[in-house]
Structures are given as C-alpha cells and as structure tokens.
Design an enzyme around this catalytic site. Sequence first.
Site, PDB file in Angstrom:
ATOM      1  N   HIS A   1     -17.355  -1.041  39.459  1.00  0.00           N
ATOM      2  CA  HIS A   1     -18.410  -0.477  40.318  1.00  0.00           C
ATOM      3  C   HIS A   1     -18.671  -1.391  41.513  1.00  0.00           C
ATOM      4  CE1 HIS A   1     -19.639   2.983  37.882  1.00  0.00           C
ATOM      5  NE2 HIS A   1     -19.401   2.228  36.821  1.00  0.00           N
TER       6      HIS A   1
ATOM      7  N   ASP B   1     -22.554   8.376  26.783  1.00  0.00           N
ATOM      8  CA  ASP B   1     -23.334   9.291  27.620  1.00  0.00           C
ATOM      9  C   ASP B   1     -22.753   9.481  29.018  1.00  0.00           C
ATOM     10  OD1 ASP B   1     -23.842   6.788  28.588  1.00  0.00           O
ATOM     11  OD2 ASP B   1     -26.033   6.977  28.581  1.00  0.00           O
ATOM     12  N   HIS B   2     -21.536   9.024  29.223  1.00  0.00           N
ATOM     13  CA  HIS B   2     -20.854   9.300  30.491  1.00  0.00           C
ATOM     14  C   HIS B   2     -19.372   8.980  30.348  1.00  0.00           C
ATOM     15  CE1 HIS B   2     -21.590   4.921  30.857  1.00  0.00           C
ATOM     16  NE2 HIS B   2     -20.616   4.891  31.744  1.00  0.00           N
TER      17      HIS B   2
ATOM     18  N   ARG C   1     -21.801  -0.332  43.226  1.00  0.00           N
ATOM     19  CA  ARG C   1     -22.946  -1.197  42.943  1.00  0.00           C
ATOM     20  C   ARG C   1     -22.690  -2.569  43.567  1.00  0.00           C
ATOM     21  NH1 ARG C   1     -22.438  -0.541  36.498  1.00  0.00           N
ATOM     22  NH2 ARG C   1     -22.874   1.696  36.299  1.00  0.00           N
TER      23      ARG C   1
ATOM     24  N   HIS D   1     -16.572   6.984  32.474  1.00  0.00           N
ATOM     25  CA  HIS D   1     -16.367   6.044  33.579  1.00  0.00           C
ATOM     26  C   HIS D   1     -14.914   6.162  34.032  1.00  0.00           C
ATOM     27  CE1 HIS D   1     -16.263   1.883  35.439  1.00  0.00           C
ATOM     28  NE2 HIS D   1     -15.024   1.960  35.008  1.00  0.00           N
TER      29      HIS D   1
ATOM     30  N   HIS E   1     -20.494   3.969  26.222  1.00  0.00           N
ATOM     31  CA  HIS E   1     -19.956   5.072  27.023  1.00  0.00           C
ATOM     32  C   HIS E   1     -20.038   6.416  26.307  1.00  0.00           C
ATOM     33  CE1 HIS E   1     -18.623   1.772  29.526  1.00  0.00           C
ATOM     34  NE2 HIS E   1     -18.314   2.631  30.459  1.00  0.00           N
TER      35      HIS E   1
ATOM     36  N   ASP F   1     -19.180   7.027  37.483  1.00  0.00           N
ATOM     37  CA  ASP F   1     -19.639   7.435  36.150  1.00  0.00           C
ATOM     38  C   ASP F   1     -20.007   8.912  36.211  1.00  0.00           C
ATOM     39  OD1 ASP F   1     -19.311   4.883  35.242  1.00  0.00           O
ATOM     40  OD2 ASP F   1     -21.449   4.357  35.297  1.00  0.00           O
TER      41      ASP F   1
ATOM     42  N   TYR G   1     -16.117   4.468  23.171  1.00  0.00           N
ATOM     43  CA  TYR G   1     -16.022   3.123  23.744  1.00  0.00           C
ATOM     44  C   TYR G   1     -17.459   2.621  23.900  1.00  0.00           C
ATOM     45  CZ  TYR G   1     -14.685  -0.787  26.707  1.00  0.00           C
ATOM     46  OH  TYR G   1     -14.497  -2.051  27.205  1.00  0.00           O
TER      47      TYR G   1
HETATM   48 ZN   LIG Z   1     -18.939   2.897  34.981  1.00  0.00          ZN
END
Ligand SMILES: [Zn+2]
Length: 253
Positions: free
Chosen positions: A194, A234-235, A178, A237, A232, A201, A229
């Site tokens: 990112h 839903d994914h 990103r 990292h 987090h 992710d 955490y």
């Molecule tokens: Zn991330």
Amino acid sequence: MRRILLALAASLLTLTAAMTTASSVAADPAPVSAEDVHAADGCYTWGRSLSQGASGEDVRQLQIRVSGYPGYGSVIALDGAFGPATKAAVVRFQQAYGLAADGIAGPATFGKIYELQDDDCTPIHFTYAELNRCNSDWSGGRVSAADAKFNARVTMWKLEALRHAMGDRPLQVNSGFRSVACNNAAGGSSTSRHMYGDAADLGAGSQGFCTIAKQARNHGFTEILGPGYPDHNDHVHTALRSGQFWSAPNCGI
Ligand SMILES: [Zn+2]
C-alpha cells in the site's frame, strides 16, 4: 496536450513524406496511415497502429492500458517494446471486448480504450480519489509521489480488467495508497505494498471474495491475499510485488 498534438502532426507529415518518396516502407513495423489517426482523446491519443516489433512511448501507453490482460500468473513489462507478451495481452483485451483479436492495436482497439478511459487517464470505473483515501498528494510513501500515483493508475487498469471479467459488476476499493503514517495508523505490515501505491483492498461486492481472489490471478496481480490468510477475511488484497505470493486458503488459493 496541444504541444503533443503538434509534435504528432509534424511526425505524421514527416512520415507521410517519407512514404511517398520511398518505394519501400517494409522496415517500419507499424506504418502510419491517415485512417489510423483518431480524434484527440482527453487523456492520450495514439497516432499509429501498433504491432509486434514496434517500440516507443505510444507502446508503453498501450501496455499500461492492457496491463490487466497478461494471462494467468503473469505481468507484462511497461517497457515500450511491443513483444510477444504485449501482443498476447492485446489479443486478450480484444477478446474481452468482442473485437477482432489480431493482436494489432489499431482504430478499433484504441477506440475501445478511449471509451474506457477518463480524461485523467484512469479507467472509467475507478478514480484516483478511490485509490487514495490517505492524503491528497500521494506523498509520504515508500516511493515518490509521482511513482505512487502512477502505480495506482496501472493498478486501476488491472482492476478494470478484473471487473470486466466478472460481468462488469461494481468492484469496491476500500484502501489503496497509504503513506507510511497512514499505513501505521491502519496497522498495515511494515512492508505493505500500500505504501507503493500498487495495492488495492477489495470489498466482497456481489461477486464474493473467493471469486474475486481467483479471478485476480489472471489480471497482473502478483500479490493476492484473501480469506483464510491472517487479517484478510474481510477483504481481498491485490498488489504487485517481485515474485509471486498468493494466499487465500479458504478459497483454495
Ligand atoms: Zn491490503
């Protein structure tokens, strides 16, 4: 590519000449022989077998490809120096793919790497596009565009190792590089990895978040954040950072 091959051919000729005129080649830790030379690969072609003690750009290229095999909680340096950590990573790579695990990168090891990589040097199951849904030129992050793209490439080799370790089932990257603007828009942390290109992710896939988070500890990720955490659930990292920070309390991490 052509210039590289010509340079390689020239160096092989020089080495061959040296080997036929000198009685001892023991000082060379990784002598070149004709059978070590492969047909050209679309990304990168190694011209000699590599073992502990070797150094050079070809070692660094190998280190990138085995960076997902550093062992639990470790990261291997991409420094072009084939030391014990690189050897151990090569052994784990060889074991993962059922090759003779001698820690020497020769024809069988390079052949497997050629099978695993696309012509743009990414591993076959991941793409630059998947690792950058922010922009097309990798600009605007916390490092140069070239560094961000390189970091993403190394991350993909780690993800390939992670994916293979979990039975080669699909692993989905929902967010990678990103720019600062993209990170702000996504509500990412102001220090988010990112923006460096080394973060990914991951979706739950068929493996589940906790299986992914736990397994990631073996594949060169010093930053792992998952269920439990904040933000987090839903994914998972995964990223590279200095020091180690793993937190996925709902997974026992
Ligand atoms: Zn991330």
